[in-house]
Design a protein around this motif. Structure first.
Motif, PDB file in Angstrom:
ATOM      1  N   ARG A   2       0.834  -1.214   0.000  1.00  0.00           N
ATOM      2  CA  ARG A   2       0.000   0.000   0.000  1.00  0.00           C
ATOM      3  C   ARG A   2       0.862   1.256   0.000  1.00  0.00           C
ATOM      4  NH1 ARG A   2      -5.498  -1.182   3.366  1.00  0.00           N
ATOM      5  NH2 ARG A   2      -5.890  -3.154   2.332  1.00  0.00           N
ATOM      6  N   ARG A   3       1.956   1.198   0.706  1.00  0.00           N
ATOM      7  CA  ARG A   3       2.865   2.347   0.702  1.00  0.00           C
ATOM      8  C   ARG A   3       3.408   2.566  -0.709  1.00  0.00           C
ATOM      9  NH1 ARG A   3       7.126   2.059   5.313  1.00  0.00           N
ATOM     10  NH2 ARG A   3       5.744   0.316   5.493  1.00  0.00           N
ATOM     11  N   PHE A   4       3.753   1.492  -1.389  1.00  0.00           N
ATOM     12  CA  PHE A   4       4.238   1.549  -2.769  1.00  0.00           C
ATOM     13  C   PHE A   4       3.139   2.109  -3.678  1.00  0.00           C
ATOM     14  CE2 PHE A   4       5.983  -1.287  -6.433  1.00  0.00           C
ATOM     15  CZ  PHE A   4       6.670  -0.209  -6.974  1.00  0.00           C
ATOM     16  N   ALA A   5       1.911   1.620  -3.512  1.00  0.00           N
ATOM     17  CA  ALA A   5       0.784   2.095  -4.320  1.00  0.00           C
ATOM     18  C   ALA A   5       0.526   3.579  -4.076  1.00  0.00           C
ATOM     19  CB  ALA A   5      -0.472   1.280  -4.020  1.00  0.00           C
ATOM     20  N   ARG A   6       0.581   3.987  -2.810  1.00  0.00           N
ATOM     21  CA  ARG A   6       0.378   5.413  -2.495  1.00  0.00           C
ATOM     22  C   ARG A   6       1.469   6.277  -3.117  1.00  0.00           C
ATOM     23  NH1 ARG A   6      -1.517   3.267   2.496  1.00  0.00           N
ATOM     24  NH2 ARG A   6      -3.704   3.786   2.750  1.00  0.00           N
ATOM     25  N   LEU A  57      -9.418  -9.770  -4.826  1.00  0.00           N
ATOM     26  CA  LEU A  57      -8.789  -9.592  -3.514  1.00  0.00           C
ATOM     27  C   LEU A  57      -9.210  -8.264  -2.882  1.00  0.00           C
ATOM     28  CD1 LEU A  57      -5.197 -10.852  -4.367  1.00  0.00           C
ATOM     29  CD2 LEU A  57      -6.883 -12.014  -2.907  1.00  0.00           C
ATOM     30  N   SER A  58      -9.296  -7.234  -3.683  1.00  0.00           N
ATOM     31  CA  SER A  58      -9.651  -5.896  -3.186  1.00  0.00           C
ATOM     32  C   SER A  58     -11.091  -5.827  -2.727  1.00  0.00           C
ATOM     33  CB  SER A  58      -9.434  -4.851  -4.279  1.00  0.00           C
ATOM     34  OG  SER A  58      -8.095  -4.842  -4.684  1.00  0.00           O
ATOM     35  N   HIS A  82     -19.990   4.549  -8.743  1.00  0.00           N
ATOM     36  CA  HIS A  82     -19.658   4.990  -7.392  1.00  0.00           C
ATOM     37  C   HIS A  82     -19.160   6.424  -7.365  1.00  0.00           C
ATOM     38  CE1 HIS A  82     -20.344   0.942  -6.098  1.00  0.00           C
ATOM     39  NE2 HIS A  82     -19.648   0.543  -7.137  1.00  0.00           N
ATOM     40  N   ALA A  83     -19.658   7.232  -8.283  1.00  0.00           N
ATOM     41  CA  ALA A  83     -19.258   8.639  -8.361  1.00  0.00           C
ATOM     42  C   ALA A  83     -19.691   9.418  -7.127  1.00  0.00           C
ATOM     43  CB  ALA A  83     -19.828   9.273  -9.620  1.00  0.00           C
ATOM     44  N   SER A  84     -20.668   8.900  -6.394  1.00  0.00           N
ATOM     45  CA  SER A  84     -21.164   9.606  -5.209  1.00  0.00           C
ATOM     46  C   SER A  84     -20.283   9.375  -3.970  1.00  0.00           C
ATOM     47  CB  SER A  84     -22.590   9.164  -4.899  1.00  0.00           C
ATOM     48  OG  SER A  84     -22.615   7.786  -4.592  1.00  0.00           O
ATOM     49  N   LEU A  85     -19.302   8.489  -4.063  1.00  0.00           N
ATOM     50  CA  LEU A  85     -18.410   8.260  -2.933  1.00  0.00           C
ATOM     51  C   LEU A  85     -17.579   9.501  -2.654  1.00  0.00           C
ATOM     52  CD1 LEU A  85     -16.975   4.730  -3.782  1.00  0.00           C
ATOM     53  CD2 LEU A  85     -18.574   5.276  -1.963  1.00  0.00           C
ATOM     54  N   GLY A  86     -17.199   9.682  -1.417  1.00  0.00           N
ATOM     55  CA  GLY A  86     -16.300  10.773  -1.075  1.00  0.00           C
ATOM     56  C   GLY A  86     -14.948  10.555  -1.727  1.00  0.00           C
ATOM     57  N   ALA A  87     -14.227  11.634  -1.988  1.00  0.00           N
ATOM     58  CA  ALA A  87     -12.938  11.541  -2.672  1.00  0.00           C
ATOM     59  C   ALA A  87     -11.969  10.644  -1.906  1.00  0.00           C
ATOM     60  CB  ALA A  87     -12.350  12.930  -2.868  1.00  0.00           C
ATOM     61  N   GLY A  88     -11.961  10.733  -0.585  1.00  0.00           N
ATOM     62  CA  GLY A  88     -11.056   9.911   0.214  1.00  0.00           C
ATOM     63  C   GLY A  88     -11.373   8.432   0.116  1.00  0.00           C
ATOM     64  N   GLU A  89     -12.654   8.099   0.171  1.00  0.00           N
ATOM     65  CA  GLU A  89     -13.073   6.703   0.075  1.00  0.00           C
ATOM     66  C   GLU A  89     -12.778   6.141  -1.307  1.00  0.00           C
ATOM     67  OE1 GLU A  89     -17.061   3.995   0.986  1.00  0.00           O
ATOM     68  OE2 GLU A  89     -17.193   6.171   1.071  1.00  0.00           O
ATOM     69  N   PHE A  90     -13.025   6.942  -2.331  1.00  0.00           N
ATOM     70  CA  PHE A  90     -12.753   6.523  -3.706  1.00  0.00           C
ATOM     71  C   PHE A  90     -11.253   6.320  -3.908  1.00  0.00           C
ATOM     72  CE2 PHE A  90     -12.271   7.106  -8.292  1.00  0.00           C
ATOM     73  CZ  PHE A  90     -13.249   6.248  -8.755  1.00  0.00           C
ATOM     74  N   SER A  91     -10.469   7.265  -3.433  1.00  0.00           N
ATOM     75  CA  SER A  91      -9.014   7.198  -3.566  1.00  0.00           C
ATOM     76  C   SER A  91      -8.439   5.998  -2.828  1.00  0.00           C
ATOM     77  CB  SER A  91      -8.393   8.493  -3.051  1.00  0.00           C
ATOM     78  OG  SER A  91      -6.998   8.440  -3.143  1.00  0.00           O
ATOM     79  N   GLU A  92      -8.936   5.729  -1.628  1.00  0.00           N
ATOM     80  CA  GLU A  92      -8.441   4.587  -0.853  1.00  0.00           C
ATOM     81  C   GLU A  92      -8.757   3.270  -1.560  1.00  0.00           C
ATOM     82  OE1 GLU A  92      -6.365   2.526   1.999  1.00  0.00           O
ATOM     83  OE2 GLU A  92      -6.350   4.662   1.527  1.00  0.00           O
ATOM     84  N   GLY A  93      -9.911   3.177  -2.172  1.00  0.00           N
ATOM     85  CA  GLY A  93     -10.250   1.973  -2.936  1.00  0.00           C
ATOM     86  C   GLY A  93      -9.286   1.757  -4.091  1.00  0.00           C
ATOM     87  N   LYS A  94      -8.918   2.848  -4.757  1.00  0.00           N
ATOM     88  CA  LYS A  94      -7.968   2.744  -5.857  1.00  0.00           C
ATOM     89  C   LYS A  94      -6.586   2.335  -5.359  1.00  0.00           C
ATOM     90  CE  LYS A  94      -8.251   6.301  -8.672  1.00  0.00           C
ATOM     91  NZ  LYS A  94      -8.590   7.490  -9.472  1.00  0.00           N
ATOM     92  N   VAL A  95      -6.194   2.816  -4.182  1.00  0.00           N
ATOM     93  CA  VAL A  95      -4.907   2.421  -3.597  1.00  0.00           C
ATOM     94  C   VAL A  95      -4.923   0.927  -3.271  1.00  0.00           C
ATOM     95  CG1 VAL A  95      -3.438   2.644  -1.541  1.00  0.00           C
ATOM     96  CG2 VAL A  95      -4.245   4.686  -2.721  1.00  0.00           C
ATOM     97  N   VAL A  96      -6.007   0.457  -2.676  1.00  0.00           N
ATOM     98  CA  VAL A  96      -6.128  -0.965  -2.336  1.00  0.00           C
ATOM     99  C   VAL A  96      -6.036  -1.815  -3.599  1.00  0.00           C
ATOM    100  CG1 VAL A  96      -7.710  -2.736  -1.436  1.00  0.00           C
ATOM    101  CG2 VAL A  96      -7.391  -0.589  -0.192  1.00  0.00           C
ATOM    102  N   HIS A 100      -2.991  -4.488  -4.489  1.00  0.00           N
ATOM    103  CA  HIS A 100      -3.206  -5.907  -4.781  1.00  0.00           C
ATOM    104  C   HIS A 100      -2.677  -6.276  -6.164  1.00  0.00           C
ATOM    105  CE1 HIS A 100      -5.157  -7.539  -1.281  1.00  0.00           C
ATOM    106  NE2 HIS A 100      -5.926  -6.462  -1.205  1.00  0.00           N
ATOM    107  N   LEU A 101      -2.803  -5.378  -7.128  1.00  0.00           N
ATOM    108  CA  LEU A 101      -2.236  -5.630  -8.450  1.00  0.00           C
ATOM    109  C   LEU A 101      -0.717  -5.769  -8.346  1.00  0.00           C
ATOM    110  CD1 LEU A 101      -2.570  -5.825 -11.562  1.00  0.00           C
ATOM    111  CD2 LEU A 101      -2.278  -3.349 -11.625  1.00  0.00           C
ATOM    112  N   LEU A 102      -0.076  -4.840  -7.655  1.00  0.00           N
ATOM    113  CA  LEU A 102       1.379  -4.893  -7.499  1.00  0.00           C
ATOM    114  C   LEU A 102       1.810  -6.126  -6.704  1.00  0.00           C
ATOM    115  CD1 LEU A 102       2.004  -1.123  -6.731  1.00  0.00           C
ATOM    116  CD2 LEU A 102       2.649  -2.334  -8.838  1.00  0.00           C
ATOM    117  N   GLY A 103       1.072  -6.449  -5.645  1.00  0.00           N
ATOM    118  CA  GLY A 103       1.397  -7.621  -4.835  1.00  0.00           C
ATOM    119  C   GLY A 103       1.282  -8.912  -5.627  1.00  0.00           C
ATOM    120  N   THR A 104       0.260  -9.018  -6.444  1.00  0.00           N
ATOM    121  CA  THR A 104       0.090 -10.208  -7.277  1.00  0.00           C
ATOM    122  C   THR A 104       1.198 -10.277  -8.323  1.00  0.00           C
ATOM    123  OG1 THR A 104      -2.298 -10.103  -6.926  1.00  0.00           O
ATOM    124  CG2 THR A 104      -1.542 -11.468  -8.746  1.00  0.00           C
ATOM    125  N   LEU A 105       1.546  -9.143  -8.874  1.00  0.00           N
ATOM    126  CA  LEU A 105       2.629  -9.089  -9.855  1.00  0.00           C
ATOM    127  C   LEU A 105       3.956  -9.505  -9.211  1.00  0.00           C
ATOM    128  CD1 LEU A 105       2.990  -8.373 -12.840  1.00  0.00           C
ATOM    129  CD2 LEU A 105       3.461  -6.033 -12.145  1.00  0.00           C
TER     130      LEU A 105
END
Length: 142
Positions: A2-6, A57-58, A82-96, A100-105
């Motif tokens: 997650r740190r890498f993704a962020r 996984l996400s 999911h356009a109605s999600l808050g920016a933080g919640e949306f962003s965190e989902g993208k980080v997750v 997981h993509l990077l971890g699987t890779l």
């Protein structure tokens, strides 16, 4: 991971203007940018399988990601619902999802080749204090 993704997300975000940030809620530009490197290595089917696994996984961690699917061309669909999600919640989902993509890779091709693919996509990305080769790659940061 997650740190890498962020780190990747933080590096990529300033490169986009505000109009593409709004449009970016319908897609996931970081994965779109990384796609050619992974497709070159694994083919489109391999990329879709890898991304589908990351979504599965996400979805266990971020419920709204369960509606996201990979289309035949490797792009993602389902974010627009999911356009109605808050920016933080949306962003965190993208980080997750990216983590997981990077971890699987990493699990499939190793840390070195994964870093090479990432740095081919973002050559100016600073990896700084990330120590992905010592087991940190498989730790989850909450």
């Amino acid at each position: 991971m997650r740190r890498f993704a962020r780190r990747i997300m933080a590096h990529e975000t300033p490169l986009r203007d505000k109009s593409s940030e709004v449009a970016g809620q319908a897609t996931f530009q970081v994965i779109d940018d990384l796609r050619p490197q992974i497709v070159n290595l694994m083919g489109m089917g391999g990329f879709r399988g890898l991304l589908s696994r990351a979504i599965a996984l996400s979805g266990g961690e971020v419920r709204w990601l369960r509606a996201v699917h990979v289309k035949s061309d490797g792009t993602l669909t389902g974010f627009e619902e999911h356009a109605s999600l808050g920016a933080g919640e949306f962003s965190e989902g993208k980080v997750v999802l990216l983590a997981h993509l990077l971890g699987t890779l990493v699990a499939l091709i190793g840390v070195g080749l994964t870093l090479r693919l990432v740095l081919e996509t973002w050559p100016k990305l600073s990896l700084g204090d990330l120590k992905l080769g010592n087991g940190e790659a498989h730790e989850e940061e909450k």
